[in-house]
Write an enzyme that holds these catalytic residues in place. Structure first.
Site, PDB file in Angstrom:
ATOM      1  N   LYS A 113     -74.051   0.350  38.968  1.00 24.18           N
ATOM      2  CA  LYS A 113     -75.347   0.774  39.291  1.00 24.18           C
ATOM      3  C   LYS A 113     -75.470   1.457  41.104  1.00 24.18           C
ATOM      4  O   LYS A 113     -74.396   0.433  41.407  1.00 24.18           O
ATOM      5  CB  LYS A 113     -76.442  -0.409  39.031  1.00 24.18           C
ATOM      6  CG  LYS A 113     -77.461   0.346  40.221  1.00 24.18           C
ATOM      7  CD  LYS A 113     -79.041  -0.250  39.647  1.00 24.18           C
ATOM      8  CE  LYS A 113     -79.859   0.729  39.867  1.00 24.18           C
ATOM      9  NZ  LYS A 113     -79.775   2.341  40.173  1.00 24.18           N
ATOM     10  N   GLN A 159     -70.279  -1.072  47.236  1.00 26.14           N
ATOM     11  CA  GLN A 159     -71.691  -1.351  45.762  1.00 26.14           C
ATOM     12  C   GLN A 159     -71.251  -2.603  45.419  1.00 26.14           C
ATOM     13  O   GLN A 159     -72.291  -2.924  45.012  1.00 26.14           O
ATOM     14  CB  GLN A 159     -71.969  -0.208  44.906  1.00 26.14           C
ATOM     15  CG  GLN A 159     -73.346  -0.227  44.600  1.00 26.14           C
ATOM     16  CD  GLN A 159     -74.061   0.204  45.225  1.00 26.14           C
ATOM     17  OE1 GLN A 159     -74.314   1.699  45.900  1.00 26.14           O
ATOM     18  NE2 GLN A 159     -75.076  -0.276  45.779  1.00 26.14           N
ATOM     19  N   LYS A 186     -72.514  -5.996  47.027  1.00 25.56           N
ATOM     20  CA  LYS A 186     -74.165  -5.403  47.460  1.00 25.56           C
ATOM     21  C   LYS A 186     -74.546  -5.881  46.840  1.00 25.56           C
ATOM     22  O   LYS A 186     -75.574  -6.845  46.706  1.00 25.56           O
ATOM     23  CB  LYS A 186     -73.842  -3.911  47.938  1.00 25.56           C
ATOM     24  CG  LYS A 186     -75.382  -3.981  48.571  1.00 25.56           C
ATOM     25  CD  LYS A 186     -75.577  -2.311  48.833  1.00 25.56           C
ATOM     26  CE  LYS A 186     -74.662  -1.837  49.923  1.00 25.56           C
ATOM     27  NZ  LYS A 186     -75.343  -0.335  50.166  1.00 25.56           N
ATOM     28  N   LYS A 216     -70.484   4.580  41.731  1.00 24.92           N
ATOM     29  CA  LYS A 216     -71.860   5.770  43.178  1.00 24.92           C
ATOM     30  C   LYS A 216     -70.617   7.248  42.516  1.00 24.92           C
ATOM     31  O   LYS A 216     -69.848   6.878  41.478  1.00 24.92           O
ATOM     32  CB  LYS A 216     -70.447   5.793  44.247  1.00 24.92           C
ATOM     33  CG  LYS A 216     -71.799   6.088  45.343  1.00 24.92           C
ATOM     34  CD  LYS A 216     -73.108   5.393  45.560  1.00 24.92           C
ATOM     35  CE  LYS A 216     -73.172   6.224  46.569  1.00 24.92           C
ATOM     36  NZ  LYS A 216     -74.316   4.904  47.570  1.00 24.92           N
ATOM     37  N   GLY A 236     -80.411   6.988  43.893  1.00 26.87           N
ATOM     38  CA  GLY A 236     -80.494   8.752  45.001  1.00 26.87           C
ATOM     39  C   GLY A 236     -79.620   7.873  46.563  1.00 26.87           C
ATOM     40  O   GLY A 236     -78.683   6.602  45.941  1.00 26.87           O
ATOM     41  N   ASP A 237     -79.206   8.996  47.468  1.00 21.85           N
ATOM     42  CA  ASP A 237     -78.428   8.591  48.291  1.00 21.85           C
ATOM     43  C   ASP A 237     -78.224   9.861  49.100  1.00 21.85           C
ATOM     44  O   ASP A 237     -79.333  10.591  48.636  1.00 21.85           O
ATOM     45  CB  ASP A 237     -76.843   8.463  48.526  1.00 21.85           C
ATOM     46  CG  ASP A 237     -75.793   7.412  49.075  1.00 21.85           C
ATOM     47  OD1 ASP A 237     -76.365   6.668  49.631  1.00 21.85           O
ATOM     48  OD2 ASP A 237     -75.356   8.360  49.662  1.00 21.85           O
ATOM     49  N   THR A 266     -84.735   0.369  51.143  1.00 19.39           N
ATOM     50  CA  THR A 266     -83.761  -0.205  52.458  1.00 19.39           C
ATOM     51  C   THR A 266     -83.538  -0.225  53.725  1.00 19.39           C
ATOM     52  O   THR A 266     -83.557  -1.180  54.592  1.00 19.39           O
ATOM     53  CB  THR A 266     -82.639   1.422  51.667  1.00 19.39           C
ATOM     54  OG1 THR A 266     -82.349   1.817  50.542  1.00 19.39           O
ATOM     55  CG2 THR A 266     -81.022   1.299  52.882  1.00 19.39           C
ATOM     56  N   ASN A 287     -84.276   8.910  54.763  1.00 22.12           N
ATOM     57  CA  ASN A 287     -84.902   7.907  53.645  1.00 22.12           C
ATOM     58  C   ASN A 287     -84.715   7.220  54.803  1.00 22.12           C
ATOM     59  O   ASN A 287     -85.375   6.067  55.011  1.00 22.12           O
ATOM     60  CB  ASN A 287     -84.452   7.847  52.447  1.00 22.12           C
ATOM     61  CG  ASN A 287     -84.957   6.434  51.404  1.00 22.12           C
ATOM     62  OD1 ASN A 287     -84.373   5.687  51.911  1.00 22.12           O
ATOM     63  ND2 ASN A 287     -86.269   6.787  50.990  1.00 22.12           N
ATOM     64  N   SER A 337     -84.113  -1.000  43.136  1.00 24.71           N
ATOM     65  CA  SER A 337     -83.825  -0.581  41.621  1.00 24.71           C
ATOM     66  C   SER A 337     -83.596  -0.844  40.568  1.00 24.71           C
ATOM     67  O   SER A 337     -84.077  -1.149  40.095  1.00 24.71           O
ATOM     68  CB  SER A 337     -82.200  -0.127  41.862  1.00 24.71           C
ATOM     69  OG  SER A 337     -82.504   1.736  43.089  1.00 24.71           O
TER      70      SER A 337
HETATM   71  P1  NDP Z   1     -80.882  11.042  53.241  1.00 24.39           P
HETATM   72  O1  NDP Z   1     -79.789  12.451  53.051  1.00 24.39           O
HETATM   73  O2  NDP Z   1     -81.750  10.667  53.546  1.00 24.39           O
HETATM   74  O3  NDP Z   1     -80.376  11.535  55.419  1.00 24.39           O
HETATM   75  C1  NDP Z   1     -79.439  10.996  55.679  1.00 24.39           C
HETATM   76  C2  NDP Z   1     -79.121  11.732  57.197  1.00 24.39           C
HETATM   77  O4  NDP Z   1     -78.047  11.256  57.674  1.00 24.39           O
HETATM   78  C3  NDP Z   1     -80.721  13.144  57.841  1.00 24.39           C
HETATM   79  O5  NDP Z   1     -80.735  12.393  59.085  1.00 24.39           O
HETATM   80  C4  NDP Z   1     -78.758  13.409  57.852  1.00 24.39           C
HETATM   81  O6  NDP Z   1     -79.153  14.133  58.780  1.00 24.39           O
HETATM   82  C5  NDP Z   1     -78.079  12.536  58.954  1.00 24.39           C
HETATM   83  N1  NDP Z   1     -76.468  12.678  58.327  1.00 24.39           N
HETATM   84  C6  NDP Z   1     -75.982  12.856  56.731  1.00 24.39           C
HETATM   85  N2  NDP Z   1     -74.714  13.474  57.276  1.00 24.39           N
HETATM   86  C7  NDP Z   1     -74.278  13.036  58.770  1.00 24.39           C
HETATM   87  C8  NDP Z   1     -73.105  12.980  59.607  1.00 24.39           C
HETATM   88  N3  NDP Z   1     -72.052  13.446  58.763  1.00 24.39           N
HETATM   89  N4  NDP Z   1     -73.967  13.149  60.990  1.00 24.39           N
HETATM   90  C9  NDP Z   1     -74.731  12.765  60.993  1.00 24.39           C
HETATM   91  N5  NDP Z   1     -75.748  12.514  60.348  1.00 24.39           N
HETATM   92  C10 NDP Z   1     -75.424  12.648  58.778  1.00 24.39           C
HETATM   93  O7  NDP Z   1     -80.247   9.773  52.839  1.00 24.39           O
HETATM   94  P2  NDP Z   1     -80.331   8.548  53.096  1.00 24.39           P
HETATM   95  O8  NDP Z   1     -81.328   7.936  54.433  1.00 24.39           O
HETATM   96  O9  NDP Z   1     -80.797   7.926  51.506  1.00 24.39           O
HETATM   97  O10 NDP Z   1     -78.307   7.786  53.145  1.00 24.39           O
HETATM   98  C11 NDP Z   1     -78.706   7.587  54.629  1.00 24.39           C
HETATM   99  C12 NDP Z   1     -77.201   6.771  54.773  1.00 24.39           C
HETATM  100  O11 NDP Z   1     -77.956   4.816  53.637  1.00 24.39           O
HETATM  101  C13 NDP Z   1     -76.042   6.406  53.365  1.00 24.39           C
HETATM  102  O12 NDP Z   1     -74.985   6.235  54.602  1.00 24.39           O
HETATM  103  C14 NDP Z   1     -75.928   5.907  52.094  1.00 24.39           C
HETATM  104  O13 NDP Z   1     -75.212   5.695  51.605  1.00 24.39           O
HETATM  105  C15 NDP Z   1     -77.005   4.983  52.805  1.00 24.39           C
HETATM  106  N6  NDP Z   1     -78.171   3.877  51.557  1.00 24.39           N
HETATM  107  C16 NDP Z   1     -78.457   4.671  51.268  1.00 24.39           C
HETATM  108  C17 NDP Z   1     -79.467   3.958  50.396  1.00 24.39           C
HETATM  109  C18 NDP Z   1     -81.099   4.483  49.799  1.00 24.39           C
HETATM  110  O14 NDP Z   1     -81.942   3.529  49.300  1.00 24.39           O
HETATM  111  N7  NDP Z   1     -81.658   5.799  50.210  1.00 24.39           N
HETATM  112  C19 NDP Z   1     -79.168   2.984  49.954  1.00 24.39           C
HETATM  113  C20 NDP Z   1     -78.392   1.908  50.504  1.00 24.39           C
HETATM  114  C21 NDP Z   1     -77.252   2.338  51.500  1.00 24.39           C
HETATM  115  P3  NDP Z   1     -79.550  15.861  58.041  1.00 24.39           P
HETATM  116  O15 NDP Z   1     -81.145  15.949  57.752  1.00 24.39           O
HETATM  117  O16 NDP Z   1     -78.560  16.917  59.320  1.00 24.39           O
HETATM  118  O17 NDP Z   1     -78.540  16.262  57.111  1.00 24.39           O
END
Ligand code: NDP
Length: 454
Positions: free
Chosen positions: A101, A122, A125, A137, A176-177, A220, A251, A387
Site C-alpha cells: 500500500k 511506507q 509508516k 509506492k 494518490g501522492d 494527512t 493536499n 486509506s
Molecule cells: P500535491 O501535489 O497536492 O502538492 C504538492 C505541493 O508541493 C504543491 O504546493 C507543489 O507546488 C509543491 N511542490 C512540489 N514539488 C516541489 C518542489 N520540488 N519544490 C517546492 N515545492 C514543490 O501533493 P501532496 O500535498 O499530496 O503531497 C505533498 C507531500 O506530502 C509529498 O511529500 C507527499 O509524498 C507527502 N504525503 C502526501 C500524502 C497524501 O495523502 N497526499 C500522504 C503522506 C505524505 P506546485 O503547486 O507549484 O506544484
C-alpha cells in the site's frame, strides 16, 4: 564483485557504516534511497544489537531489498495527436503485514531512487498505523502541469492498463501522492474496472460515489496537526496563538492549514514550486479557499491577489520568525542551512507533513537543539491510515459517517504518538524519530522472523 551483504561489526555505528557502504554499492546513484535507509538504520541498529535475533536473521539486509520493482512503458497520445512515452513504476517493497500500500506520484522528478525511498518509508509508516498494510509506492515521470483534462485522462488510462497486471485488492492497493488527486484516481479506477470487469477496492482516495471514504482527502493534513497537538500536549504546550510557517499549498498543506486555523494557530506562510506567500496576520478561511481554488485549477500562488497577502518569488518560508515549522511540499526542502536559519530565529518545533522533507543533517541539528520533531513516518501517517479504513469499508460494503472516520483518525494518531513515546523515551526525553523508527520496525521484523528464511 559480489553484492552479498556480509557486515561483521561489534557495535551499531560500525555496522551502519559497513552496511551503508554495501547498500550504496548495490544500489548506485539512488541517493534518496540511501538517505532514507541510513536515517532508519542509524536509529534501529542499537535496538537490533540489543535483540540479536534480528541481526542473525539479517532483517535489516532483507527489509532494505524490495520484494520487486516493476518498471513499464506508458504510451499515450496528446491533444495534437503526437505519440508520447513516459516511464511508469511500482515498487512493491514489503508485504509481511498486509497487501502493498502506498501512493502514486506523477512528477517529472520521479525515478527509481525516489520511489524506493518512498516505498521504504511506507513500510514503517503503515506498520505504525496499527492496520494490516504493507509498503509500496509507484508513479511516473509524467508531468501533469500544462496538460488538458483529456490528456490527463488518456495518460491515466494508459498507465493503469499496465499497472493493472500487478495490483489487486489483496495484492497491492495504490493511492494518490504529488500530482495524483481525486481526478487521476477516478480515471485510473474507471480503467481498472473496465479491464477487469470487477468493482473492487483496488485504489484508495476514490470518489465518495464509488467507494471512497469521507475524510480521506483531509486525513494527512488533519492527522499531521492532531499528531503535533499530541506532542505539544505531552510537553504541556499548545498550538493556540502560535505563529506557524508552512510550505506547500497542495493536499497536505491545505488541510494542515485548515486544522491549524481551527486550533487557534496563526499560519503566516504557504508556498509552491515557484515561490511563497507571507500573510502577516495569518491565513484566514477566505484566503485558504482562494488557495484551494487556485491549486484546483493548477495555478501558481503568484496569481493570488488579496489584501494582506504578499508574494515572494523563488523563496521558501524557512527564514521567517515563527514558533513552529511544517514542511508539507516535498523531500529535502529543509536543508542544513535552512535548519540553522530556523534555529537562529528561535523555532521551537518542526513537524513533517511531506515525506523526508528534512535532510538527515537538518534532522541532526533539530535533535541537537532539542526542538520538538514530528518525523514524517509518524506525523503524516493519517492519510494512509484512512486509506486503510477505506479498504475496510470496501471489504464490508459500507460507508462510515464523517464523524466516525475522524474519530478513528484521531484514535490512530494517538496510538502512533503513544508508540513513539514507548520506544523513543530516553533519559526523560522523547525522541520521536527513534520511537517511530523502532515502533514501525518491530511488527514487520517479527512477521518476517515468523515466516522463516524467505
Ligand atoms: P500535491 O501535489 O497536492 O502538492 C504538492 C505541493 O508541493 C504543491 O504546493 C507543489 O507546488 C509543491 N511542490 C512540489 N514539488 C516541489 C518542489 N520540488 N519544490 C517546492 N515545492 C514543490 O501533493 P501532496 O500535498 O499530496 O503531497 C505533498 C507531500 O506530502 C509529498 O511529500 C507527499 O509524498 C507527502 N504525503 C502526501 C500524502 C497524501 O495523502 N497526499 C500522504 C503522506 C505524505 P506546485 O503547486 O507549484 O506544484
Amino acid at each position: 564483485m559480489s553484492f552479498d551483504f556480509f557486515c561483521v561489526a561489534d557495535n551499531p555505528t560500525d555496522y551502519h557504516d559497513c552496511f551503508m557502504r554495501e547498500l550504496i554499492q548495490k544500489n548506485p546513484a539512488e541517493k534518496e534511497f540511501h538517505q532514507a535507509v541510513s536515517e532508519m538504520a542509524k536509529s534501529v541498529l542499537p535496538f537490533i544489537f540489543e535483540h540479536p535475533k534480528y541481526l542473525e536473521a539479517k532483517i535489516l539486509e532483507r527489509i532494505t531489498e524490495p520484494d520487486r520493482v516493476v518498471s513499464f512503458r506508458v504510451t499515450w497520445e496528446d491533444d495534437n495527436g503526437d505519440v508520447r512515452v513516459n516511464r511508469g513504476y511500482r515498487v512493491q517493497f514489503n508485504n509481511s503485514i498486509g497487501p502493498y500500500k502506498g501512493g502514486l506520484r506523477f512528477h517529472p522528478s520521479v525515478n527509481q531512487s525516489i520511489l524506493k525511498f518512498l516505498g521504504f518509508e511506507q513500510i514503517f509508516k503503515n506498520s505504525l498505523t496499527t492496520l494490516p498494510i504493507g509498503g509500496g509506492k509507484g508513479g511516473s515521470d509524467f508531468d501533469p502541469k500544462g496538460k488538458s483534462d483529456r490528456e490527463i485522462m488518456r495518460f491515466c488510462q494508459a498507465f493503469m492498463t499496465e499497472l493493472s497486471h500487478h495490483i489487486g485488492e489483496d495484492i497491492d492497493v495504490p493511492a494518490g501522492d504529488i500530482g495524483v488527486g481525486a481526478r487521476e484516481i477516478s480515471y485510473m479506477f474507471g480503467q481498472y474496472k473496465k479491464l477487469s470487469n470487477r468493482f473492487t477496492g483496488v485504489l484508495t482516495g476514490k470518489g465518495i460515489e464509488f467507494g471512497g471514504s469521507l475524510i480521506r482527502t483531509e486525513a494527512t493534513g488533519y492527522g499531521l496537526i492532531y499528531f503535533t497537538d499530541l506532542i505539544l500536549k505531552h510537553h504541556g504546550e499548545s498550538l493556540e496563538n502560535k505563529r506557524c510557517i508552512l510550505s506547500g499549498s497542495g493536499n497536505v498543506a491545505q488541510y494542515a492549514v485548515e486544522k491549524l486555523i481551527e486550533k487557534g494557530a496563526k499560519v503566516i506562510s504557504m508556498s509552491d514550486s515557484k515561490g511563497m506567500i507571507s500573510i502577516k496576520n495569518g491565513v484566514t478561511r477566505e484566503i485558504l479557499a482562494e488557495v484551494k481554488k487556485l491549486k484546483d485549477n493548477r495555478g501558481n500562488l503568484s496569481e493570488l491577489k488579496m489584501d494582506g497577502v504578499n508574494y515572494h518569488a523563488d523563496k521558501t518560508p524557512w527564514g521567517m520568525d515563527a514558533d513552529y515549522a511544517f514542511p508539507c511540499a516535498t523531500q529535502n526542502e529543509v536543508q542544513e542551512e535552512d535548519a540553522k536559519e530556523l534555529i537562529k530565529n528561535g523555532i521551537k518545533g518542526v513537524f513533517e507533513g511531506a515525506n523526508m522533507p528534512c535532510t538527515n543533517e537538518a534532522v541532526d541539528l533539530i535533535n541537537e537543539h532539542k526542538l520538538y520533531f514530528g518525523p514524517a513516518k509518524a506525523a503524516n501517517a493519517g492519510g494512509v491510515a484512512i486509506s486503510g479504513i477505506e479498504m475496510t469499508q470496501n471489504h464490508m460494503g459500507l460507508s462510515w459517517k464523517r464523524e466516525r472516520v475522524d474519530e478513528k483518525l484521531q484514535e490512530i494518531m494517538k496510538e502512533i504518538h503513544d508508540k513513539c513515546v514507548k520506544y523513543g523515551e530516553r533519559d526523560g526525553r522523547v525522541c520521536y524519530q527513534t520511537g517511530a523508527n523502532i515502533g514501525g520496525f518491530i511488527k514487520v521484523a517479527d512477521a518476517m522472523l515468523a515466516y522463516g528464511i524467505n
